[in-house]
Design a protein around this motif. Structure first.
Motif, PDB file in Angstrom:
ATOM      1  N   HIS A 199      39.875  51.540  34.164  1.00  0.00           N
ATOM      2  CA  HIS A 199      38.911  50.775  33.368  1.00  0.00           C
ATOM      3  C   HIS A 199      37.840  50.224  34.300  1.00  0.00           C
ATOM      4  CE1 HIS A 199      41.586  47.644  34.866  1.00  0.00           C
ATOM      5  NE2 HIS A 199      40.750  46.702  34.447  1.00  0.00           N
TER       6      HIS A 199
ATOM      7  N   ASP B 123      37.071  44.945  39.866  1.00  0.00           N
ATOM      8  CA  ASP B 123      38.125  45.123  40.873  1.00  0.00           C
ATOM      9  C   ASP B 123      38.746  46.522  40.819  1.00  0.00           C
ATOM     10  OD1 ASP B 123      38.994  44.214  38.347  1.00  0.00           O
ATOM     11  OD2 ASP B 123      40.933  43.578  39.142  1.00  0.00           O
ATOM     12  N   HIS B 124      38.222  47.424  39.986  1.00  0.00           N
ATOM     13  CA  HIS B 124      38.828  48.757  39.857  1.00  0.00           C
ATOM     14  C   HIS B 124      37.892  49.919  40.140  1.00  0.00           C
ATOM     15  CE1 HIS B 124      42.697  47.389  38.193  1.00  0.00           C
ATOM     16  NE2 HIS B 124      41.953  46.335  37.903  1.00  0.00           N
TER      17      HIS B 124
ATOM     18  N   ASP C 144      45.582  47.704  34.146  1.00  0.00           N
ATOM     19  CA  ASP C 144      45.778  46.285  33.863  1.00  0.00           C
ATOM     20  C   ASP C 144      46.395  46.060  32.482  1.00  0.00           C
ATOM     21  OD1 ASP C 144      44.672  45.815  36.301  1.00  0.00           O
ATOM     22  OD2 ASP C 144      42.992  44.595  35.589  1.00  0.00           O
TER      23      ASP C 144
ATOM     24  N   HIS D  20      47.746  45.856  39.610  1.00  0.00           N
ATOM     25  CA  HIS D  20      48.030  44.685  40.450  1.00  0.00           C
ATOM     26  C   HIS D  20      49.532  44.460  40.470  1.00  0.00           C
ATOM     27  CE1 HIS D  20      43.736  43.604  40.165  1.00  0.00           C
ATOM     28  NE2 HIS D  20      43.855  44.061  38.929  1.00  0.00           N
TER      29      HIS D  20
HETATM   30 ZN   LIG Z   1      42.252  44.449  37.526  1.00  0.00          ZN
END
Ligand SMILES: [Zn+2]
Length: 303
Positions: free
Chosen positions: A83, A87-88, A177, A216
């Motif tokens: 997605h 952070d990805h 996530d 994560h």
């Molecule tokens: Zn994330």
């Protein structure tokens, strides 16, 4: 409220050091730890020799350098993105430039619903609006590489374009996530939607894979049972919101105070958005009413 979920908050990866965590799968964590990212984004390397990377991670030169170092002497043929949060996916352009890999994902970032009049995109800072896949994947599509194949499993809810990937012929699913062992995910309108999230959980609870590798934290073991815990947890949250509204109309801060006991103050904004996600769903189902479209500043009552 979350005591019912058997969270696993262990994490033994050292940022920047790749480690084989399942046959043919290496994990490498970025150094971007925080209240929403836990101990940092985990990128995965699938295969040996000609490999795929799942979620290259944030645009962080230390992480990108470590990731490319981990595959030195190998060829990265494919990049998959779960997605488009910052952070990805923002490491994609640099990883693509360094490797020539083709990039696969559901699609560019988009909201689960349009913005209401006067509503601002509260989550815009967390989204990677620049991301474009080379190949847009549909639910159920399989992409094969050298000794591995990944099946795209559409799992909207955290974001509208969230995709999980099942590693064919194994017990493994990369859950991004959507399902994580350390915490529940954030479902926040307008990017996320509770009805989608619940449908995506129901979908994963039916799958055969039992080991989920998330974006994560540690792997999720006995994943279908864990997913059922997540479903029950959200049903419990919904019941708590309805219980509060049974006492009278309320705004979101009042609901958050009643429902999220002992909340980490850093997560108050996320709890408000999560409550909005539930309320949107309850309004759509005709159980709760509000004036105008459900909004973060609205007042809510039982119908
Ligand atoms: Zn994330």
């Amino acid at each position: 409220m979350s005591d019912d979920i058997p969270f696993d908050k262990t994490f033994d990866l050292v940022a920047g050091q790749a480690r084989e965590i399942a046959p043919g799968v290496r994990a490498i964590a970025a150094g971007n730890s925080g209240p929403f990212t836990f101990r940092g984004t985990v990128s995965y390397i699938v295969g040996r020799g000609k490999v795929a990377i799942v979620d290259p991670g944030p645009d962080d030169d230390a992480h990108i350098g470590a990731l490319l170092g981990a595959v030195s002497g190998e060829t990265v043929t494919h990049v998959f993105v779960t997605h488009t949060h910052r952070d990805h996916s923002p490491a994609v352009p640099k990883v693509k430039a360094a490797t020539g890999a083709k990039v696969f994902a559901e699609g560019p970032h988009r909201r689960a619903r349009p913005l209401h009049t006067g509503e601002t995109g509260l989550l815009d800072a967390s989204a990677d609006f620049d991301f474009r896949p080379d190949v847009a994947l549909a639910d159920g599509e399989t992409v094969g590489g050298d000794g591995w194949a990944l099946e795209a499993v559409a799992t909207p809810g955290h974001t509208a374009n969230h995709m999980a990937y099942a590693l064919r012929g194994t017990d493994i699913l990369f859950s991004g996530d959507h399902v994580m062992a350390w915490s529940t995910t954030i479902v926040a309108p307008p990017d996320g939607a509770m009805a989608d999230y619940m449908a995506s959980l129901a979908k994963l609870a039916q799958r055969k894979e039992t080991l989920f590798l998330p974006g994560h934290g540690a792997p999720v073991r006995r994943a279908p049972a864990f997913v059922r815990h997540l479903i029950r947890h959200r049903q419990g949250r919904e019941a708590s919101i309805l219980h509060r509204l049974a006492k009278g109309a309320a705004d979101i801060p009042t609901i958050v105070k009643a429902v999220y006991i002992g909340l980490d103050p850093r997560l108050a904004g996320a709890a408000a958005l999560s409550s909005l996600a539930h309320l949107e769903d309850l309004v759509a189902r005709g159980i709760v009413a509000t004036d105008g479209p459900p909004s973060i500043g609205g007042f809510y009552r039982l119908t």
